[in-house]
Design a protein around this motif. Structure first.
Motif, PDB file in Angstrom:
ATOM      1  N   CYS A   1       4.957   2.739  -6.965  1.00 29.75           N
ATOM      2  CA  CYS A   1       4.021   2.040  -7.853  1.00 29.75           C
ATOM      3  C   CYS A   1       4.601   1.987  -9.271  1.00 29.75           C
ATOM      4  O   CYS A   1       4.463   1.004  -9.989  1.00 29.75           O
TER       5      CYS A   1
ATOM      6  N   ARG B   1      -6.853   5.892 -11.233  1.00 31.06           N
ATOM      7  CA  ARG B   1      -7.992   5.417 -12.013  1.00 31.06           C
ATOM      8  C   ARG B   1      -7.780   5.650 -13.507  1.00 31.06           C
ATOM      9  O   ARG B   1      -8.080   4.814 -14.358  1.00 31.06           O
TER      10      ARG B   1
ATOM     11  N   GLY C   1       5.283  -1.189 -11.309  1.00 34.32           N
ATOM     12  CA  GLY C   1       4.531  -1.225 -12.565  1.00 34.32           C
ATOM     13  C   GLY C   1       5.483  -1.459 -13.726  1.00 34.32           C
ATOM     14  O   GLY C   1       5.271  -2.327 -14.571  1.00 34.32           O
TER      15      GLY C   1
ATOM     16  N   ARG D   1     -11.884  -6.212  -3.616  1.00 28.41           N
ATOM     17  CA  ARG D   1     -11.242  -5.976  -4.915  1.00 28.41           C
ATOM     18  C   ARG D   1     -10.904  -7.255  -5.661  1.00 28.41           C
ATOM     19  O   ARG D   1     -10.714  -7.231  -6.872  1.00 28.41           O
TER      20      ARG D   1
ATOM     21  N   TYR E   1      -5.766  -9.137 -22.473  1.00 30.71           N
ATOM     22  CA  TYR E   1      -6.631  -8.629 -21.396  1.00 30.71           C
ATOM     23  C   TYR E   1      -6.395  -9.406 -20.107  1.00 30.71           C
ATOM     24  O   TYR E   1      -6.256  -8.826 -19.020  1.00 30.71           O
TER      25      TYR E   1
ATOM     26  N   ILE F   1      -1.416  -6.804  -8.041  1.00 34.09           N
ATOM     27  CA  ILE F   1      -1.108  -5.530  -7.379  1.00 34.09           C
ATOM     28  C   ILE F   1      -2.095  -5.313  -6.228  1.00 34.09           C
ATOM     29  O   ILE F   1      -1.703  -4.977  -5.103  1.00 34.09           O
ATOM     30  N   SER F   2      -3.381  -5.552  -6.482  1.00 35.16           N
ATOM     31  CA  SER F   2      -4.385  -5.387  -5.418  1.00 35.16           C
ATOM     32  C   SER F   2      -4.107  -6.339  -4.252  1.00 35.16           C
ATOM     33  O   SER F   2      -4.273  -5.956  -3.085  1.00 35.16           O
TER      34      SER F   2
ATOM     35  N   TYR G   1      -7.195  -0.410 -19.790  1.00 32.04           N
ATOM     36  CA  TYR G   1      -8.284  -1.288 -20.225  1.00 32.04           C
ATOM     37  C   TYR G   1      -9.010  -0.776 -21.459  1.00 32.04           C
ATOM     38  O   TYR G   1      -9.220  -1.503 -22.413  1.00 32.04           O
TER      39      TYR G   1
ATOM     40  N   MET H   1       3.078   3.237 -18.032  1.00 29.76           N
ATOM     41  CA  MET H   1       3.698   3.092 -16.705  1.00 29.76           C
ATOM     42  C   MET H   1       4.487   4.343 -16.307  1.00 29.76           C
ATOM     43  O   MET H   1       4.700   4.612 -15.140  1.00 29.76           O
TER      44      MET H   1
ATOM     45  N   TYR I   1       0.836  -1.193   0.000  1.00 27.30           N
ATOM     46  CA  TYR I   1       0.000   0.000   0.000  1.00 27.30           C
ATOM     47  C   TYR I   1       0.879   1.254   0.000  1.00 27.30           C
ATOM     48  O   TYR I   1       1.864   1.326   0.748  1.00 27.30           O
ATOM     49  N   THR I   2       0.523   2.221  -0.861  1.00 26.76           N
ATOM     50  CA  THR I   2       1.299   3.461  -0.902  1.00 26.76           C
ATOM     51  C   THR I   2       0.421   4.700  -0.737  1.00 26.76           C
ATOM     52  O   THR I   2       0.926   5.818  -0.696  1.00 26.76           O
TER      53      THR I   2
ATOM     54  N   VAL J   1       2.390   6.741 -14.113  1.00 24.68           N
ATOM     55  CA  VAL J   1       1.948   6.357 -12.768  1.00 24.68           C
ATOM     56  C   VAL J   1       2.531   7.366 -11.777  1.00 24.68           C
ATOM     57  O   VAL J   1       3.739   7.545 -11.692  1.00 24.68           O
TER      58      VAL J   1
ATOM     59  N   ARG K   1     -11.237 -12.323 -11.746  1.00 22.33           N
ATOM     60  CA  ARG K   1      -9.954 -11.666 -11.421  1.00 22.33           C
ATOM     61  C   ARG K   1      -8.980 -12.676 -10.829  1.00 22.33           C
ATOM     62  O   ARG K   1      -7.782 -12.653 -11.132  1.00 22.33           O
TER      63      ARG K   1
HETATM   64  P1  FAD Z   1      -8.552   0.054  -8.953  1.00 22.17           P
HETATM   65  O1  FAD Z   1      -7.658  -1.065  -8.518  1.00 22.17           O
HETATM   66  O2  FAD Z   1      -7.931   1.351  -9.306  1.00 22.17           O
HETATM   67  O3  FAD Z   1      -9.371  -0.470 -10.214  1.00 22.17           O
HETATM   68  C1  FAD Z   1     -10.023   0.421 -11.138  1.00 22.17           C
HETATM   69  C2  FAD Z   1     -11.137  -0.334 -11.852  1.00 22.17           C
HETATM   70  O4  FAD Z   1     -10.575  -1.372 -12.649  1.00 22.17           O
HETATM   71  C3  FAD Z   1     -12.102  -1.045 -10.915  1.00 22.17           C
HETATM   72  O5  FAD Z   1     -13.139  -0.215 -10.510  1.00 22.17           O
HETATM   73  C4  FAD Z   1     -12.594  -2.197 -11.747  1.00 22.17           C
HETATM   74  O6  FAD Z   1     -13.625  -1.802 -12.616  1.00 22.17           O
HETATM   75  C5  FAD Z   1     -11.389  -2.547 -12.588  1.00 22.17           C
HETATM   76  N1  FAD Z   1     -10.595  -3.652 -12.017  1.00 22.17           N
HETATM   77  C6  FAD Z   1     -10.042  -3.716 -10.775  1.00 22.17           C
HETATM   78  N2  FAD Z   1      -9.316  -4.842 -10.647  1.00 22.17           N
HETATM   79  C7  FAD Z   1      -9.410  -5.492 -11.815  1.00 22.17           C
HETATM   80  C8  FAD Z   1      -8.867  -6.710 -12.304  1.00 22.17           C
HETATM   81  N3  FAD Z   1      -8.063  -7.479 -11.568  1.00 22.17           N
HETATM   82  N4  FAD Z   1      -9.184  -7.084 -13.560  1.00 22.17           N
HETATM   83  C9  FAD Z   1      -9.980  -6.331 -14.326  1.00 22.17           C
HETATM   84  N5  FAD Z   1     -10.507  -5.160 -13.933  1.00 22.17           N
HETATM   85  C10 FAD Z   1     -10.221  -4.741 -12.698  1.00 22.17           C
HETATM   86  N6  FAD Z   1      -1.388   1.362  -5.094  1.00 22.17           N
HETATM   87  C11 FAD Z   1      -0.685   0.996  -3.990  1.00 22.17           C
HETATM   88  O7  FAD Z   1      -1.114   1.248  -2.871  1.00 22.17           O
HETATM   89  N7  FAD Z   1       0.507   0.312  -4.108  1.00 22.17           N
HETATM   90  C12 FAD Z   1       1.038  -0.015  -5.320  1.00 22.17           C
HETATM   91  O8  FAD Z   1       2.128  -0.596  -5.393  1.00 22.17           O
HETATM   92  C13 FAD Z   1       0.311   0.372  -6.498  1.00 22.17           C
HETATM   93  N8  FAD Z   1       0.805   0.096  -7.727  1.00 22.17           N
HETATM   94  C14 FAD Z   1       0.120   0.535  -8.820  1.00 22.17           C
HETATM   95  C15 FAD Z   1       0.655   0.295 -10.087  1.00 22.17           C
HETATM   96  C16 FAD Z   1      -0.008   0.743 -11.218  1.00 22.17           C
HETATM   97  C17 FAD Z   1       0.592   0.466 -12.570  1.00 22.17           C
HETATM   98  C18 FAD Z   1      -1.226   1.488 -11.094  1.00 22.17           C
HETATM   99  C19 FAD Z   1      -1.942   2.011 -12.306  1.00 22.17           C
HETATM  100  C20 FAD Z   1      -1.754   1.711  -9.836  1.00 22.17           C
HETATM  101  C21 FAD Z   1      -1.107   1.249  -8.702  1.00 22.17           C
HETATM  102  N9  FAD Z   1      -1.627   1.470  -7.426  1.00 22.17           N
HETATM  103  C22 FAD Z   1      -0.918   1.074  -6.326  1.00 22.17           C
HETATM  104  C23 FAD Z   1      -2.986   2.005  -7.254  1.00 22.17           C
HETATM  105  C24 FAD Z   1      -4.014   0.842  -7.137  1.00 22.17           C
HETATM  106  O9  FAD Z   1      -3.830  -0.109  -8.162  1.00 22.17           O
HETATM  107  C25 FAD Z   1      -5.469   1.324  -7.219  1.00 22.17           C
HETATM  108  O10 FAD Z   1      -5.640   2.053  -8.385  1.00 22.17           O
HETATM  109  C26 FAD Z   1      -5.878   2.180  -6.030  1.00 22.17           C
HETATM  110  O11 FAD Z   1      -5.640   1.475  -4.841  1.00 22.17           O
HETATM  111  C27 FAD Z   1      -7.385   2.534  -6.111  1.00 22.17           C
HETATM  112  O12 FAD Z   1      -8.164   1.340  -6.159  1.00 22.17           O
HETATM  113  P2  FAD Z   1      -9.669   1.247  -6.626  1.00 22.17           P
HETATM  114  O13 FAD Z   1     -10.442   0.520  -5.594  1.00 22.17           O
HETATM  115  O14 FAD Z   1     -10.157   2.586  -7.052  1.00 22.17           O
HETATM  116  O15 FAD Z   1      -9.670   0.259  -7.873  1.00 22.17           O
END
Ligand code: FAD
Length: 391
Positions: free
Chosen positions: A322, A155, A326, A219, A182, A192-193, A162, A314, A146-147, A317, A226
């Motif tokens: 991240c 977003r 990434g 998530r 995809y 990542i999640s 996508y 990337m 988490y960062t 970002v 997923r």
């Molecule tokens: P997000 O994870 O942003 O997802 C956005 C939308 O994508 C979702 O609403 C859903 O519709 C869709 N989605 C989500 N998961 C999937 C899946 N697996 N497959 C298909 N569709 C999906 N945050 C950190 O804390 N630490 C990190 O190291 C980090 N690294 C990142 C690296 C990259 C390249 C990017 C782009 C982001 C990174 N983030 C990181 C941010 C993190 O990924 C989320 O964007 C942020 O936590 C907000 O999450 P969110 O709940 O809005 O959904």
């Protein structure tokens, strides 16, 4: 409640969930954890100062001050040092990198980097031969977790990945190859999640870190597709590693410490030619089925372009750590794609495949990250299933 949600063969792969979990637990996860700690595999060369080609107006990417500087502050123009003083409102500049958990620790010990060719990978956007602005980062000091990077910037990246590059399937027009692109991206997103959920800042005041199972469920676990894509991506990258086994076995893992280098070589051998792996899942993914149609070469070029775009994204970002992970993981995927799809005919693999040191580091670290995610998901899924189904 469907108890067998994750049983049977992983879609588009050749092994089932149980086998993957078993192999991961017994063979892959322990070896990979050891491998990524070695000197060879823990230093990654990366350009962290982003040149985002898509949103040049984005304040986040122009603020070098947001990132941890690798050269003396005196070298920067005054305007970079404290942007808030220069007429930009704090809303324009959500400086994620100001958070300690988002900053990259650049502590590196001096190691020798020898014996590897430097060539450019057609699947990625960075020119790997360009050394300008590159730094070495110790990955062990910078775990993916988490960062605090949330909101419109994060977003926007995922949306672009996508919607612009690999539209969500199912869609009638989407062919097998596009579906695979995809799934690779979705699998990486899942991973990542999972890392965010596994290592979360639970209490900022006391700096307490731990697991966030609600986030994991919200998530990841409540979306079987997923989870399926995570397993798919893991098997895809594993196939690339085993396909390149002869190359990877003969590669030089020299860092100037012969004892450790021998250890690195021996872990690699254990991983590449593991009899349990060969017996239980000899072909984790069958790449020979792809690019068969008449439009194969054109399709490959198009998908290669799409993946290059994802790789370029990337750089946009807006959180340094991240961006580090990434870039590393997208390079790892690009390397897997290169191994599986860019070599002309399997019989020539040994002669034509050429990987760079950094690509091999990215590939093995990506496999380790995916393996960690599979372990965590399997463990928590089992516990949560037990809780839900027990009276
Ligand atoms: P997000 O994870 O942003 O997802 C956005 C939308 O994508 C979702 O609403 C859903 O519709 C869709 N989605 C989500 N998961 C999937 C899946 N697996 N497959 C298909 N569709 C999906 N945050 C950190 O804390 N630490 C990190 O190291 C980090 N690294 C990142 C690296 C990259 C390249 C990017 C782009 C982001 C990174 N983030 C990181 C941010 C993190 O990924 C989320 O964007 C942020 O936590 C907000 O999450 P969110 O709940 O809005 O959904």
């Amino acid at each position: 409640k469907d108890k067998n949600k994750y049983s049977g063969v992983v879609e588009d792969c050749c092994c089932d969930y149980e086998t993957v979990n078993h192999l991961n637990e017994q063979v892959l996860h322990p070896s990979l954890q050891e491998l990524v700690k070695t000197s060879f595999f823990r230093y990654f060369k990366v350009k962290l100062w982003c040149d985002c080609p898509f949103w040049p107006e984005d304040g986040m990417c122009r603020l070098r001050d947001c990132s941890v500087c690798e050269c003396p502050e005196s070298e920067f123009p005054e305007s970079f040092k404290n942007p808030l003083r220069h007429g930009l409102s704090s809303d324009d500049l959500v400086c994620q990198e100001g958070k300690p958990q988002a900053a990259v620790d650049r502590t590196v010990d001096s190691k020798a980097f020898r014996g590897w060719t430097v060539t450019d990978n057609p699947w990625t956007s960075d020119d790997e031969t360009d050394n300008a602005d590159m730094t070495y980062v110790n990955l062990q000091l910078n775990p993916e977790r988490y960062t605090g990077y949330i909101g419109p910037s994060a977003r926007r990246i995922w949306d672009a990945v996508y919607s612009e590059n690999c539209p969500k399937y199912p869609s009638e027009e989407l062919c097998q190859e596009e579906k695979i692109l995809y799934k690779l991206i979705s699998g990486l997103h899942t991973s990542i999640s999972v890392h965010i959920a596994a290592d979360y800042l639970l209490d900022e005041a006391t700096n307490t870190w731990g697991e966030n199972l609600t986030l994991l469920y919200d998530r990841v676990l409540r979306y079987p597709d997923r989870v399926g894509n995570l397993y798919f991506t893991f098997l895809f990258v594993l196939r690339a590693v085993t396909k390149a086994a002869d190359y990877l076995e003969q590669a030089e893992y020299e860092t100037g410490n012969p004892i450790e280098d021998l250890k690195t070589q021996s872990i690699m051998k254990q991983l590449l030619y593991n009899p349990k792996l060969q017996a239980a899942c000899p072909l984790p993914f069958d790449e020979a089925k792809l690019w068969k149609g008449q439009s194969g070469p054109e399709l490959k070029q198009r998908i290669q372009g799409q993946f290059r775009n994802i790789s370029a994204l990337m750089d946009c970002v807006g959180c340094e750590k991240c961006r580090l992970w990434g870039k590393l993981q997208v390079l790892g995927l690009g390397t897997a794609l290169n191994i599986l799809f860019s070599v002309n005919g399997e019989e020539h693999l040994g002669q034509t495949l050429q990987l760079q040191r950094n690509e091999v580091i990215a590939l093995m670290n990506l496999l380790n990250r995916l393996s960690e995610s599979v372990t965590f998901v399997h463990e928590k899924e089992t516990i949560m299933e037990g809780r839900i189904s027990s009276p």
